[in-house]
Design a protein around this motif. Structure first.
Motif, PDB file in Angstrom:
ATOM      1  N   TYR A  45       0.841  -1.196   0.000  1.00  0.00           N
ATOM      2  CA  TYR A  45       0.000   0.000   0.000  1.00  0.00           C
ATOM      3  C   TYR A  45       0.878   1.248   0.000  1.00  0.00           C
ATOM      4  O   TYR A  45       1.900   1.286   0.657  1.00  0.00           O
TER       5      TYR A  45
ATOM      6  N   GLN B  40      -3.240   0.382  -3.832  1.00  0.00           N
ATOM      7  CA  GLN B  40      -3.013  -0.924  -3.211  1.00  0.00           C
ATOM      8  C   GLN B  40      -2.663  -1.928  -4.300  1.00  0.00           C
ATOM      9  O   GLN B  40      -3.348  -2.011  -5.319  1.00  0.00           O
TER      10      GLN B  40
ATOM     11  N   TYR C 165     -11.183  -1.681   9.298  1.00  0.00           N
ATOM     12  CA  TYR C 165     -10.886  -2.521   8.139  1.00  0.00           C
ATOM     13  C   TYR C 165     -12.190  -3.061   7.569  1.00  0.00           C
ATOM     14  O   TYR C 165     -13.008  -3.638   8.295  1.00  0.00           O
TER      15      TYR C 165
ATOM     16  N   TYR D 245       0.280   5.194   1.119  1.00  0.00           N
ATOM     17  CA  TYR D 245      -0.608   6.151   1.782  1.00  0.00           C
ATOM     18  C   TYR D 245       0.026   7.543   1.720  1.00  0.00           C
ATOM     19  O   TYR D 245       1.249   7.692   1.783  1.00  0.00           O
TER      20      TYR D 245
ATOM     21  N   PRO E 280      -4.845 -10.016   3.942  1.00  0.00           N
ATOM     22  CA  PRO E 280      -5.771  -8.943   4.275  1.00  0.00           C
ATOM     23  C   PRO E 280      -6.128  -8.936   5.759  1.00  0.00           C
ATOM     24  O   PRO E 280      -5.759  -9.803   6.501  1.00  0.00           O
ATOM     25  N   ARG E 281      -6.838  -7.978   6.202  1.00  0.00           N
ATOM     26  CA  ARG E 281      -7.367  -7.788   7.553  1.00  0.00           C
ATOM     27  C   ARG E 281      -6.857  -6.529   8.229  1.00  0.00           C
ATOM     28  O   ARG E 281      -7.379  -6.145   9.242  1.00  0.00           O
ATOM     29  N   GLY E 282      -5.835  -5.891   7.688  1.00  0.00           N
ATOM     30  CA  GLY E 282      -5.482  -4.581   8.233  1.00  0.00           C
ATOM     31  C   GLY E 282      -4.279  -4.526   9.132  1.00  0.00           C
ATOM     32  O   GLY E 282      -3.882  -3.459   9.552  1.00  0.00           O
TER      33      GLY E 282
ATOM     34  N   ASN F  67     -10.930  -4.719   0.910  1.00  0.00           N
ATOM     35  CA  ASN F  67      -9.664  -4.956   1.609  1.00  0.00           C
ATOM     36  C   ASN F  67      -9.004  -3.632   1.938  1.00  0.00           C
ATOM     37  O   ASN F  67      -7.838  -3.394   1.621  1.00  0.00           O
ATOM     38  N   LYS F  68      -9.768  -2.757   2.572  1.00  0.00           N
ATOM     39  CA  LYS F  68      -9.301  -1.381   2.764  1.00  0.00           C
ATOM     40  C   LYS F  68      -9.266  -1.016   4.242  1.00  0.00           C
ATOM     41  O   LYS F  68     -10.175  -1.326   4.992  1.00  0.00           O
ATOM     42  N   LEU F  69      -8.191  -0.315   4.630  1.00  0.00           N
ATOM     43  CA  LEU F  69      -8.040   0.193   5.988  1.00  0.00           C
ATOM     44  C   LEU F  69      -8.203   1.705   5.942  1.00  0.00           C
ATOM     45  O   LEU F  69      -7.464   2.383   5.225  1.00  0.00           O
TER      46      LEU F  69
ATOM     47  N   TYR G 133      -1.180  -4.026   9.056  1.00  0.00           N
ATOM     48  CA  TYR G 133      -0.116  -3.648   8.144  1.00  0.00           C
ATOM     49  C   TYR G 133       1.143  -3.299   8.908  1.00  0.00           C
ATOM     50  O   TYR G 133       1.097  -2.821  10.039  1.00  0.00           O
TER      51      TYR G 133
ATOM     52  N   TYR H 107     -12.573  -5.634  11.400  1.00  0.00           N
ATOM     53  CA  TYR H 107     -11.528  -5.435  12.388  1.00  0.00           C
ATOM     54  C   TYR H 107     -11.363  -3.942  12.641  1.00  0.00           C
ATOM     55  O   TYR H 107     -11.519  -3.139  11.728  1.00  0.00           O
TER      56      TYR H 107
ATOM     57  N   LEU I 120      -5.290   6.308   1.771  1.00  0.00           N
ATOM     58  CA  LEU I 120      -4.813   5.325   0.806  1.00  0.00           C
ATOM     59  C   LEU I 120      -4.754   5.922  -0.596  1.00  0.00           C
ATOM     60  O   LEU I 120      -5.722   6.516  -1.076  1.00  0.00           O
TER      61      LEU I 120
ATOM     62  N   VAL J  96      -5.016  -3.336  -7.077  1.00  0.00           N
ATOM     63  CA  VAL J  96      -6.317  -3.723  -6.541  1.00  0.00           C
ATOM     64  C   VAL J  96      -7.224  -2.514  -6.421  1.00  0.00           C
ATOM     65  O   VAL J  96      -8.416  -2.581  -6.733  1.00  0.00           O
ATOM     66  N   ASP J  97      -6.656  -1.400  -5.962  1.00  0.00           N
ATOM     67  CA  ASP J  97      -7.457  -0.189  -5.733  1.00  0.00           C
ATOM     68  C   ASP J  97      -6.582   1.027  -5.962  1.00  0.00           C
ATOM     69  O   ASP J  97      -5.589   1.205  -5.257  1.00  0.00           O
TER      70      ASP J  97
END
Lengths: 113, 111
Positions: free
Chosen positions: A33, A48, B92, A35, A98-100, B97-99, A102, B31, A45, A55-56
């Motif tokens: 990522y 990604q 999250y 930022y 994934p899940r944050g 899939n973004k924070l 980072y 999360y 962000l 992805v984004d």
């Protein structure tokens, strides 16, 4: 385990010039990522990557910003031409899944004058 | 408005408890995270809580989650001068899939 490496730490450029930032994520981390953190704000962000695919990039100002992640490892973020409002810290982060959760690098502080 | 909101500043005496509050808007968040940022440094992951939990304790840190009110808090027990930093909460969302980060709370610990 080595952390996320970013360079340079600091960069000062004049408006309308170009600049590039480099990021080396943690080995094996598929997701990377970029930022942008403007002074006094939370990180936002920009783009990604999952391996070497985007992805984004919905928040990336594509008229002046570009990013790539060749071979799914290192990544570069470029600004061309820079504007005064691009002054910020650019943070790179990576995650195994994934899940944050980072891991962030120390960032590159860009000042556009 | 912002997806994630935090108060700007908190001042606390060394040895006291600190409570940092955060509100978020997306009930689908799976999360919720707390990150710490010291001057000139990147963000350091402190702790996180899964959305089906209401409390998580990790040494001096306690995270409380009120899903009904979409309110998250971080309590730091026995606050030390080394805890002076900016604290960010982040939500999250699996979709995308973004924070997404809040604006940060600057915590100043006074001796």
């Amino acid at each position: 385990e080595a952390g996320v490496a970013q360079s340079p730490r600091y960069k000062i450029i004049e408006k309308r010039q170009s600049v590039a930032f480099w990021c080396n994520p943690i080995s094996g981390h598929a997701t990377l990522y970029w930022y942008q953190q403007i002074l006094g704000q939370g990180p936002k962000l920009l783009i990604q990557f999952q391996n070497n695919g985007v992805v984004d990039d919905s928040q990336l100002p594509k008229d002046r910003f570009s990013a790539e992640r060749l071979k799914g490892v290192d990544s570069t973020l470029k600004i061309q031409p820079a504007k005064l409002e691009d002054s910020a810290v650019y943070l790179c982060a990576s995650s195994l899944a994934p899940r944050g959760g980072y891991t962030f690098g120390s960032g590159t502080r860009l000042t556009v004058v | 408005g912002e997806d994630v909101e935090q108060s700007l500043f908190l001042s606390v005496r060394e040895g006291d408890s600190s409570v940092i509050n955060c509100t978020y808007t997306d009930s689908s968040s799976t999360y919720l995270y707390w990150y710490k940022q010291e001057p000139g440094a990147g963000l350091q992951l402190l702790t996180y809580i899964f959305s089906n939990m209401d409390m998580k304790q990790d040494q001096r840190l306690t995270v409380l989650l009120n899903k009904k009110d979409k309110h998250l808090s971080l309590r730091i027990a026995d606050t030390q001068t080394g805890d002076s930093a900016i604290y960010f909460c982040a939500e999250y969302k699996a979709a995308g899939n973004k924070l997404t980060f809040g604006g940060g709370t600057r915590v100043l610990v006074k001796p």
